[in-house]
Design an enzyme around this catalytic site. Structure first.
Site, PDB file in Angstrom:
ATOM      1  N   CYS A  10      -8.834  -8.180  -2.450  1.00 54.87           N
ATOM      2  CA  CYS A  10     -10.004  -9.008  -2.214  1.00 54.87           C
ATOM      3  C   CYS A  10     -10.024  -9.665  -0.854  1.00 54.87           C
ATOM      4  O   CYS A  10      -9.051  -9.664  -0.122  1.00 54.87           O
ATOM      5  CB  CYS A  10     -10.039 -10.142  -3.228  1.00 54.87           C
ATOM      6  N   GLY A  36     -13.165  -5.518  -0.337  1.00 55.74           N
ATOM      7  CA  GLY A  36     -13.592  -5.415  -1.725  1.00 55.74           C
ATOM      8  C   GLY A  36     -15.082  -5.202  -1.816  1.00 55.74           C
ATOM      9  O   GLY A  36     -15.846  -5.986  -1.247  1.00 55.74           O
ATOM     10  N   ASN A 111      -6.898 -13.633  -3.728  1.00 61.52           N
ATOM     11  CA  ASN A 111      -6.574 -12.321  -3.164  1.00 61.52           C
ATOM     12  C   ASN A 111      -5.092 -12.048  -3.421  1.00 61.52           C
ATOM     13  O   ASN A 111      -4.249 -12.840  -3.011  1.00 61.52           O
ATOM     14  CB  ASN A 111      -6.844 -12.319  -1.646  1.00 61.52           C
ATOM     15  N   GLY A 112      -4.825 -10.934  -4.066  1.00 58.46           N
ATOM     16  CA  GLY A 112      -3.423 -10.568  -4.313  1.00 58.46           C
ATOM     17  C   GLY A 112      -3.209 -10.161  -5.746  1.00 58.46           C
ATOM     18  O   GLY A 112      -4.172  -9.896  -6.467  1.00 58.46           O
ATOM     19  N   CYS A 245       2.689  -7.814   4.410  1.00 63.38           N
ATOM     20  CA  CYS A 245       2.368  -6.428   4.027  1.00 63.38           C
ATOM     21  C   CYS A 245       2.098  -5.587   5.277  1.00 63.38           C
ATOM     22  O   CYS A 245       1.106  -5.788   5.972  1.00 63.38           O
ATOM     23  CB  CYS A 245       1.131  -6.425   3.127  1.00 63.38           C
ATOM     24  N   TYR A 251      -3.697   0.047   7.593  1.00 60.87           N
ATOM     25  CA  TYR A 251      -4.981   0.502   7.046  1.00 60.87           C
ATOM     26  C   TYR A 251      -5.945  -0.611   6.680  1.00 60.87           C
ATOM     27  O   TYR A 251      -7.143  -0.518   6.963  1.00 60.87           O
ATOM     28  CB  TYR A 251      -4.714   1.361   5.795  1.00 60.87           C
ATOM     29  N   SER A 292     -10.693   3.994   9.903  1.00 62.42           N
ATOM     30  CA  SER A 292      -9.414   3.282   9.913  1.00 62.42           C
ATOM     31  C   SER A 292      -8.379   3.892  10.848  1.00 62.42           C
ATOM     32  O   SER A 292      -7.478   3.200  11.308  1.00 62.42           O
ATOM     33  CB  SER A 292      -8.863   3.168   8.493  1.00 62.42           C
ATOM     34  N   ASP A 354      -4.548  10.580  10.891  1.00 65.50           N
ATOM     35  CA  ASP A 354      -4.989   9.672   9.836  1.00 65.50           C
ATOM     36  C   ASP A 354      -3.960   8.553   9.696  1.00 65.50           C
ATOM     37  O   ASP A 354      -2.806   8.715  10.124  1.00 65.50           O
ATOM     38  CB  ASP A 354      -5.197  10.385   8.497  1.00 65.50           C
ATOM     39  N   ASP A 355      -4.386   7.427   9.108  1.00 65.77           N
ATOM     40  CA  ASP A 355      -3.456   6.304   8.992  1.00 65.77           C
ATOM     41  C   ASP A 355      -2.489   6.477   7.837  1.00 65.77           C
ATOM     42  O   ASP A 355      -1.399   5.913   7.846  1.00 65.77           O
ATOM     43  CB  ASP A 355      -4.236   4.985   8.829  1.00 65.77           C
ATOM     44  N   CYS A 391       2.038  -0.108  -4.968  1.00 68.51           N
ATOM     45  CA  CYS A 391       2.052  -1.483  -4.464  1.00 68.51           C
ATOM     46  C   CYS A 391       1.824  -2.418  -5.647  1.00 68.51           C
ATOM     47  O   CYS A 391       0.899  -2.224  -6.416  1.00 68.51           O
ATOM     48  CB  CYS A 391       0.945  -1.689  -3.429  1.00 68.51           C
ATOM     49  N   CYS A 442       7.058  -6.392   4.079  1.00 67.62           N
ATOM     50  CA  CYS A 442       7.224  -5.632   2.838  1.00 67.62           C
ATOM     51  C   CYS A 442       6.844  -4.190   3.150  1.00 67.62           C
ATOM     52  O   CYS A 442       5.745  -3.929   3.634  1.00 67.62           O
ATOM     53  CB  CYS A 442       6.303  -6.170   1.738  1.00 67.62           C
ATOM     54  N   CYS A 445       5.929   0.320  -0.405  1.00 71.41           N
ATOM     55  CA  CYS A 445       5.213   1.572  -0.697  1.00 71.41           C
ATOM     56  C   CYS A 445       5.852   2.770   0.012  1.00 71.41           C
ATOM     57  O   CYS A 445       5.639   3.910  -0.380  1.00 71.41           O
ATOM     58  CB  CYS A 445       3.730   1.447  -0.344  1.00 71.41           C
TER      59      CYS A 445
HETATM   60  P1  AMP Z   1      -5.848  10.619  -0.102  1.00 74.97           P
HETATM   61  O1  AMP Z   1      -7.030  11.489   0.021  1.00 74.97           O
HETATM   62  O2  AMP Z   1      -5.610  10.203  -1.555  1.00 74.97           O
HETATM   63  O3  AMP Z   1      -4.611  11.157   0.530  1.00 74.97           O
HETATM   64  O4  AMP Z   1      -6.183   9.241   0.632  1.00 74.97           O
HETATM   65  C1  AMP Z   1      -5.945   9.111   2.004  1.00 74.97           C
HETATM   66  C2  AMP Z   1      -7.071   8.398   2.665  1.00 74.97           C
HETATM   67  O5  AMP Z   1      -7.369   7.194   1.986  1.00 74.97           O
HETATM   68  C3  AMP Z   1      -6.738   8.022   4.092  1.00 74.97           C
HETATM   69  O6  AMP Z   1      -7.788   8.481   4.897  1.00 74.97           O
HETATM   70  C4  AMP Z   1      -6.630   6.505   4.109  1.00 74.97           C
HETATM   71  O7  AMP Z   1      -7.290   5.949   5.243  1.00 74.97           O
HETATM   72  C5  AMP Z   1      -7.308   6.049   2.853  1.00 74.97           C
HETATM   73  N1  AMP Z   1      -6.529   5.048   2.124  1.00 74.97           N
HETATM   74  C6  AMP Z   1      -5.226   4.735   2.226  1.00 74.97           C
HETATM   75  N2  AMP Z   1      -4.892   3.759   1.362  1.00 74.97           N
HETATM   76  C7  AMP Z   1      -6.008   3.441   0.683  1.00 74.97           C
HETATM   77  C8  AMP Z   1      -6.300   2.494  -0.352  1.00 74.97           C
HETATM   78  N3  AMP Z   1      -5.363   1.696  -0.832  1.00 74.97           N
HETATM   79  N4  AMP Z   1      -7.587   2.453  -0.806  1.00 74.97           N
HETATM   80  C9  AMP Z   1      -8.538   3.265  -0.318  1.00 74.97           C
HETATM   81  N5  AMP Z   1      -8.305   4.173   0.658  1.00 74.97           N
HETATM   82  C10 AMP Z   1      -7.066   4.278   1.162  1.00 74.97           C
END
Ligand code: AMP
Length: 464
Positions: A10, A36, A111-112, A245, A251, A292, A354-355, A391, A442, A445
């Site tokens: 949140c 959120g 939040n949390g 975190c 991200y 992101s 990608d992140d 997480c 932390c 993950c």
């Molecule tokens: P996936 O397709 O399941 O591998 O998700 C990876 C993508 O989701 C990446 O492009 C991330 O930027 C994004 N992502 C990473 N963590 C989260 C999260 N907790 N909630 C929503 N999107 C996420």
């Protein structure tokens, strides 16, 4: 048996002393929308009474009818944007939550998520508490109601001392806001000022939109009372190691925010630079997966000298609810969100940044898309290590079995994604990128080593 306590990822915002406090909160929440999108709410205090308006949907949907601001009078307001994983069934869980106890009204936004919520809730129920929601946020209100202290600050200090896990709370009584940040400091919480009035928010980008100035973070373990008399701090928790975190930098937070004392943009760029150092490759262009990963991709480009290009366009008008039971339609979801720029990609050796990779579904579909747009080679780079563990502290993640890095080796993931090469940032390099010491973070993950013992928690593990 499945435990049904719901946890939320949140954004929170509060302001004291300003006219049009609800409207300013609305703008603050707008900036925190990325934290959120499921529901939003604002509570204000006016003439000793708290007024609340909340609903399902994004901030602009919930407050589409501007006449609601006529009902949200007062110079003190607290707002909340929420994303939990249980969908529309949880209307009662929309925050802020508002209760009346012994003729005193108290609202809270959180939040949390707590790691000892199951245990606390059971004990409270044994003592006669009746819960109205399935959200772990309500626990703090019950604990405060049971405190013997005669001040709101005292009640809240008594309550939060019993909590474990990640929690940033904004409590609102008729004349004050009490901001709380857990002693580990998992989630960010910042204090600002607007024309002499105090503002508090999950991220500083919420200050920028209303023209407020960032002053400092609410400290880990600080209970900060904000009233017309000014600020008053207490530190009721036993001192503990920090556990900021790292995923907020990777991200979750916006790049234009300052969190944990540093610009997210700067740290994210350094993550990209480190990725280029650890996984160099010969290529023609670097493309970030928007939005992101754009900043990390810029960092990769700066370090490698490979040109940064906008090769994927994100459609920002896609709601989160694009879910269709039909698989062939569902497969269109990534296409609805992203479209490749053929003129940029065709005939090029592409570094795709990608992140993070969670299940691997987005990356697989995007690789196909970039290949169909004519990429000659695709080198996938990830500005974080492989995610292997859920997480428990406020980021929505799937179960352990769903992470692709638990099902395949890196070589197998490369094959699955059908890319020429794949490189993840190492945990060691990642931890060097923020200015704070490594052990202030932390990284559960990525390592499955958590800063606090995980108690019994939701069996779904898709916490928020
Ligand atoms: P996936 O397709 O399941 O591998 O998700 C990876 C993508 O989701 C990446 O492009 C991330 O930027 C994004 N992502 C990473 N963590 C989260 C999260 N907790 N909630 C929503 N999107 C996420």
């Amino acid at each position: 048996m499945a435990e049904s306590i719901i946890h939320d990822k949140c954004g929170v915002f509060g302001i004291l002393g300003a006219s049009k406090a609800a409207e300013l909160t609305y703008f603050g929440l707008y900036s925190l929308q990325h934290r959120g999108q499921e529901s939003a709410g604002i509570v204000t205090s006016h003439k000793g009474k708290l007024n609340l308006f909340k609903g399902m949907g994004e901030v602009s949907d919930v407050f589409a009818d501007k006449s609601v601001f006529g009902k949200l009078k007062g110079k003190i307001a607290v707002g909340h944007t929420r994303y939990s994983t249980t969908g529309a069934s949880s209307i009662t869980n929309i925050q802020p939550l508002l209760v009346t106890n012994r003729n005193e009204m108290l609202a809270v936004a959180h939040n949390g998520n707590l790691t000892n919520s199951v245990d606390l809730k059971r004990k409270l129920e044994e003592k006669g508490s009746i819960f109205q929601t399935t959200s772990d946020t309500e626990i703090a209100l019950h604990l405060a109601a049971r405190s013997k202290s005669d001040s709101v600050m005292g009640k809240i200090c008594d309550a939060v001392k019993k909590l474990k896990g990640a929690f940033c709370y904004l409590f609102l009584s008729h004349d004050r806001i009490i901001a709380v940040r857990d002693p580990w400091g998992f989630r960010p919480l910042a204090l600002g000022k607007l024309n002499g009035h105090y503002v508090v928010a999950s991220e500083t980008c919420a200050f920028d939109i209303i023209g407020a100035r960032y002053i400092r973070d609410v400290e880990p373990g600080e209970v900060l009372e904000i009233s017309e008399q000014g600020l008053k701090s207490e530190f009721p928790f036993a001192k503990t190691k920090h556990a900021f975190c790292i995923f907020e930098y990777i991200y979750f937070s916006r790049p234009d925010s300052i969190i944990f004392g540093e610009n997210v943009d700067k740290v994210r760029r350094r993550l990209g630079r480190a990725l280029a150092m650890e996984h160099p490759v010969e290529a023609d262009i670097v493309i970030g997966i928007p939005d992101s990963a754009n900043t990390a991709a810029l960092g990769y480009s700066e370090e490698s000298g490979i040109r940064f290009e906008i090769g994927l366009i994100r459609n920002h008008y896609v709601g989160r609810s694009f879910i269709d039971p039909d698989q062939s339609i569902r497969d269109l979801d990534v296409k609805v969100k992203f479209n490749p720029v053929r003129g940029v990609i065709e005939g090029k050796r592409v570094v795709l940044v990608d992140d993070s990779i969670v299940r691997g579904t987005t990356s697989k579909k995007l690789v196909q898309m970039v290949r169909q747009a004519g990429a000659k080679e695709i080198h996938f780079r990830v500005s974080s290590p492989p995610i292997i563990a859920p997480c428990y502290f406020g980021i929505d993640m799937p179960t352990k079995q769903e992470f692709i890095a638990n099902k395949k080796t890196i070589a197998e993931i490369r094959k699955y994604l059908k890319v020429e090469s794949l490189g993840y940032l190492s945990v060691e390099a990642m931890l060097k990128m923020p200015s704070l010491p490594d052990d202030d973070f932390c990284v559960g993950c990525f390592t499955e080593k958590y800063p606090i013992k995980i108690g019994q928690t939701s069996s779904k593990l898709r916490l928020g």
